[in-house]
Scaffold this motif. Structure first.
Motif, mmCIF file in Angstrom:
data_model
loop_
_atom_site.group_PDB
_atom_site.id
_atom_site.type_symbol
_atom_site.label_atom_id
_atom_site.label_comp_id
_atom_site.label_asym_id
_atom_site.label_seq_id
_atom_site.Cartn_x
_atom_site.Cartn_y
_atom_site.Cartn_z
ATOM 1 N N ALA A 45 0.836 -1.191 0.000
ATOM 2 C CA ALA A 45 0.000 0.000 0.000
ATOM 3 C C ALA A 45 0.868 1.237 0.000
ATOM 4 C CB ALA A 45 -0.921 0.000 1.216
ATOM 5 N N ALA A 46 0.282 2.355 -0.432
ATOM 6 C CA ALA A 46 1.003 3.619 -0.469
ATOM 7 C C ALA A 46 0.096 4.733 0.012
ATOM 8 C CB ALA A 46 1.487 3.915 -1.890
ATOM 9 N N SER A 69 -3.506 8.543 5.500
ATOM 10 C CA SER A 69 -3.808 7.118 5.432
ATOM 11 C C SER A 69 -3.340 6.540 4.099
ATOM 12 C CB SER A 69 -5.313 6.897 5.603
ATOM 13 O OG SER A 69 -6.020 7.586 4.594
ATOM 14 N N TYR A 70 -3.261 5.217 4.068
ATOM 15 C CA TYR A 70 -2.901 4.541 2.829
ATOM 16 C C TYR A 70 -4.107 4.607 1.892
ATOM 17 C CZ TYR A 70 1.077 2.675 5.409
ATOM 18 O OH TYR A 70 2.239 2.542 6.134
ATOM 19 N N ASN A 71 -3.932 5.172 0.726
ATOM 20 C CA ASN A 71 -5.055 5.271 -0.196
ATOM 21 C C ASN A 71 -4.837 4.551 -1.518
ATOM 22 O OD1 ASN A 71 -3.120 7.116 -0.876
ATOM 23 N ND2 ASN A 71 -4.529 8.785 -1.319
ATOM 24 N N TYR A 72 -3.698 3.908 -1.669
ATOM 25 C CA TYR A 72 -3.470 3.075 -2.838
ATOM 26 C C TYR A 72 -3.099 1.676 -2.353
ATOM 27 C CZ TYR A 72 -3.064 7.584 -5.201
ATOM 28 O OH TYR A 72 -3.304 8.852 -5.671
ATOM 29 N N TRP A 73 -3.746 0.689 -2.937
ATOM 30 C CA TRP A 73 -3.516 -0.701 -2.536
ATOM 31 C C TRP A 73 -3.288 -1.575 -3.756
ATOM 32 C CZ3 TRP A 73 -3.419 -2.358 2.555
ATOM 33 C CH2 TRP A 73 -3.799 -1.408 3.505
ATOM 34 N N GLY A 74 -2.367 -2.511 -3.606
ATOM 35 C CA GLY A 74 -2.151 -3.478 -4.653
ATOM 36 C C GLY A 74 -2.993 -4.721 -4.418
#
Length: 117
Positions: free
Chosen positions: A96-97, A103-108
């Protein structure tokens, strides 16, 4: 933004695996990259994170001393080196990024790690 996780598989107790998370779509300076995991029947939990720009790291107590998070700026890739694997490390691992302080707003998508006893 795309995060592509890979490297999961089946390993024996005490073995090692390295997960990779290839990031694309933007520059990640100012971002924090994290690894999370979700075991069957359990909630997702934090594993490790790294500040992309300065490289500072932080780990969950359960993996401290066994796992190492790192990043390769040239390849825009974050790694999770997992040593001394235990059956309780079995889970789907996600990268995640998120911007530092947010907060983490990008997830693989996840990659499955299975550790046999």
């Amino acid at each position: 933004v795309q995060l592509q996780a890979s490297g999961g598989g089946l390993e024996q107790t005490g073995g090692s695996l390295t997960l990779s998370c290839a990031a694309s779509g933007r520059t990640f300076s100012g971002y924090v990259m994290g690894w999370f995991r979700q075991a069957p029947g359990k909630e997702r939990e934090f594993v490790a994170r790294i500040n992309w720009r300065v490289g500072t790291t932080y780990y969950a107590d359960s993996v401290e001393g066994r796992f190492t998070i790192s990043r390769d700026n040239a390849k825009n890739t974050v790694y999770l080196q997992m040593n001394s694997l235990k059956p309780e490390d079995t889970a789907v691992y996600y990268c995640a990024a998120g911007r530092y302080g947010s907060s983490y707003n990008y997830w693989g998508q996840g990659t499955l790690v299975t550790v046999s006893s």
